[in-house]
Motif scaffolding. Structure first.
Motif, short mmCIF file in Angstrom:
data_model
loop_
_atom_site.label_atom_id
_atom_site.label_comp_id
_atom_site.label_asym_id
_atom_site.label_seq_id
_atom_site.Cartn_x
_atom_site.Cartn_y
_atom_site.Cartn_z
N GLU A 213 0.83 -1.20 0.00
CA GLU A 213 0.00 0.00 0.00
C GLU A 213 0.87 1.26 0.00
O GLU A 213 0.61 2.21 -0.76
N SER B 116 -11.00 -11.32 -4.43
CA SER B 116 -10.54 -10.23 -3.57
C SER B 116 -10.72 -8.86 -4.22
O SER B 116 -10.65 -7.83 -3.55
N ILE B 117 -10.96 -8.84 -5.53
CA ILE B 117 -11.16 -7.58 -6.26
C ILE B 117 -12.62 -7.18 -6.17
O ILE B 117 -13.51 -7.96 -6.53
N ASP B 118 -12.88 -5.99 -5.71
CA ASP B 118 -14.24 -5.45 -5.65
C ASP B 118 -14.51 -4.68 -6.94
O ASP B 118 -13.90 -3.62 -7.18
N ASN C 196 -9.22 2.21 -4.09
CA ASN C 196 -9.33 1.97 -5.53
C ASN C 196 -8.64 0.66 -5.85
O ASN C 196 -7.49 0.45 -5.50
N HIS C 197 -9.37 -0.23 -6.55
CA HIS C 197 -8.85 -1.57 -6.78
C HIS C 197 -8.22 -1.74 -8.15
O HIS C 197 -7.99 -2.88 -8.58
N ASN D 112 -7.66 -5.70 -0.19
CA ASN D 112 -9.06 -5.39 -0.47
C ASN D 112 -9.61 -4.43 0.58
O ASN D 112 -10.37 -3.51 0.26
N LYS E 113 -15.19 -0.96 -7.04
CA LYS E 113 -14.10 -0.03 -6.75
C LYS E 113 -13.08 0.03 -7.89
O LYS E 113 -11.96 0.50 -7.70
N VAL E 114 -13.48 -0.45 -9.06
CA VAL E 114 -12.60 -0.45 -10.24
C VAL E 114 -13.09 0.59 -11.22
O VAL E 114 -14.30 0.78 -11.41
N LEU F 242 -4.89 -3.25 -7.41
CA LEU F 242 -5.06 -4.64 -6.98
C LEU F 242 -5.34 -5.54 -8.17
O LEU F 242 -4.81 -6.65 -8.26
N TYR F 243 -6.17 -5.06 -9.10
CA TYR F 243 -6.48 -5.86 -10.29
C TYR F 243 -5.22 -6.10 -11.13
O TYR F 243 -4.96 -7.22 -11.60
#
Length: 441
Positions: A173, A242-244, A211-212, A206, A247-248, A215-216
């Motif tokens: 992070e 785990s990806i929302d 903002n994901h 997550n 939030k993408v 993460l994606y």
């Protein structure tokens, strides 16, 4: 001055001194600290802690005053072994024991994660505790250039480093906030994470990332480039879940829908979220593109141009989604057809076997006296008649399909034929006699 052996200092302590005290200018080693405490208090060491084959002779009261874990386990015994699942090395425990005696510890970028994790595992969380000291040092490191080194230490101690204090996800992070993207500085380190540990880190991210998109990207690169251990389908689904999708960003969401590495269930969820976002954007664009006044200012012109671009992007996104849906529907139809054909073949084979097994049934009857009349042959159920079987009833009638042949008719036709043959012969002989004028007598 008393001899060191009087205080129970054994050879392992001297080994620790040679290991942890490299120069004369270094801070006092654990060996020196323990012996100094023995001299000042007049108490000998009374407990033994075994860690990875190294024995530490220490004072019980110093340990139980700092560690709730050791306090529980040293209540009735004087020997404790720290073994898995506790992921604590002898070097790390030496740093913890040093803190128990003098409330200071030598922290570096290489050992802060191990000390922070061990302090949590051993319950060193009281007043002026080691957990808070290591936590403050960790937070200072992850915002600087030492973050990749700290992250590598976190990976080596997974899953404990993540389950105790979310150290790996906090490193990622901090680095993401620093570069605002997936940086190569930690990507190589992330790829070394085992799949089951990556699931834990991904779910921690997550909860931490608003903002994901990052993460994606990290998940996609992990699934694409991972060469250290095979990722199972179950692990792939857990990692992607785990990806929302809410939030993408829209652009990343379109990429999610078209990504063949994503599981089908995740793609369907992304499609639904994309449709919801598209409806909202269309409604917002329709509101923006309301009735215009005749005079158009520069600001209004820019707003109109922005609205046109938004509509074009939305159309492109909708076309892409529609194409993806058609592809999925085609695959589902193909799968359905294969299943139906398979069931049809099974039903045909089963019916054929039933037809063969039930083609003929020999049913004896008591009403007939002759051998031919003593049986009734029929197809299918009792008394049924079909074109593929024949039935011999009590009247000697043979039924074959729709045609009924009577034995009695057959006998009558045979007698008629014989009568015709005898009549022809009689007329022939009579003619010969007449030709030669032979008397009938």
């Amino acid at each position: 001055m008393r001899n060191w052996n009087q205080f129970g200092v054994i050879e392992t302590i001297y080994e620790e001194e040679r290991e942890f005290s490299s120069t004369s200018s270094s801070p006092p080693s654990l060996h020196s600290i323990v012996n100094a405490w023995s001299l000042d208090s007049g108490c000998e060491t009374d407990v033994s802690i075994l860690v990875q084959g190294t024995s530490f002779r220490l004072h019980k009261d110093r340990l139980i005053s700092r560690s709730s874990y050791l306090k529980r386990h040293l209540t009735a015994v004087s020997n404790v072994t720290l073994s898995p699942p506790l992921n604590i090395t002898a070097e790390t425990f030496a740093a913890l024991a040093e803190f128990c005696y003098c409330r200071r510890v030598q922290l570096t970028a290489g050992n802060v994660v191990a000390v922070r994790t061990a302090a949590e595992l051993l319950g060193m969380t009281g007043e002026e505790n080691l957990r808070d000291v290591a936590e403050a040092y960790f937070e200072r490191l992850v915002v600087g250039v030492d973050a990749p080194l700290v992250l590598r230490s976190c990976v080596a101690l997974l899953p404990d480093s993540e389950t105790t204090a979310s150290l790996a996800s906090r490193c990622i992070e901090a680095m993401v906030w620093e570069v605002n993207d997936v940086d190569d500085g930690f990507l190589d380190v992330v790829l070394e994470i085992r799949p089951r540990d990556f699931v834990t880190v991904a779910y921690s991210l997550n909860r931490r990332l608003p903002n994901h998109d990052v993460l994606y990207k990290m998940v996609d690169l992990y699934l694409k480039e991972n060469k250290y251990e095979k990722v199972t389908e179950e692990q792939r689904s857990e990692i992607c879940n785990s990806i929302d999708c809410t939030k993408v960003s829209p652009h990343t969401l379109v990429d999610c829908v078209q990504n063949p590495r994503m599981p089908l269930r995740f793609i369907v969820r992304a499609i639904l979220v994309e449709h919801l976002n598209t409806r909202r954007s269309v409604a917002a664009a329709a509101t923006t593109c309301g009735p215009q006044v005749e005079r158009t200012s520069l600001r209004e012109f820019l707003q109109r141009d922005t609205a046109h671009r938004q509509r074009a992007q939305l159309k492109e996104a909708m076309d892409s989604t529609y194409s993806r849906i058609q592809s999925l529907e085609k695959e589902l139809r193909g799968m359905k057809k294969i299943l139906m054909d398979h069931h049809a073949d099974e039903s045909h084979i089963l019916n054929s076997e039933r037809s063969l097994s039930a083609s003929f049934h020999y049913v004896p009857t008591a009403a007939a006296a002759a051998p031919l009349e003593s049986s009734q042959i029929q197809r299918g159920g009792r008394g049924s008649v079909s074109s593929s079987g024949f039935l011999l009833d009590n009247n000697n009638n043979i039924q074959l399909g729709r045609y009924d042949l009577s034995l009695r008719s057959c006998h009558d036709e045979r007698r008629d034929t014989q009568k015709m043959s005898r009549g022809f012969g009689h007329r022939f002989i009579t003619g010969l006699k007449n030709a030669f004028r032979i008397s009938n007598n």
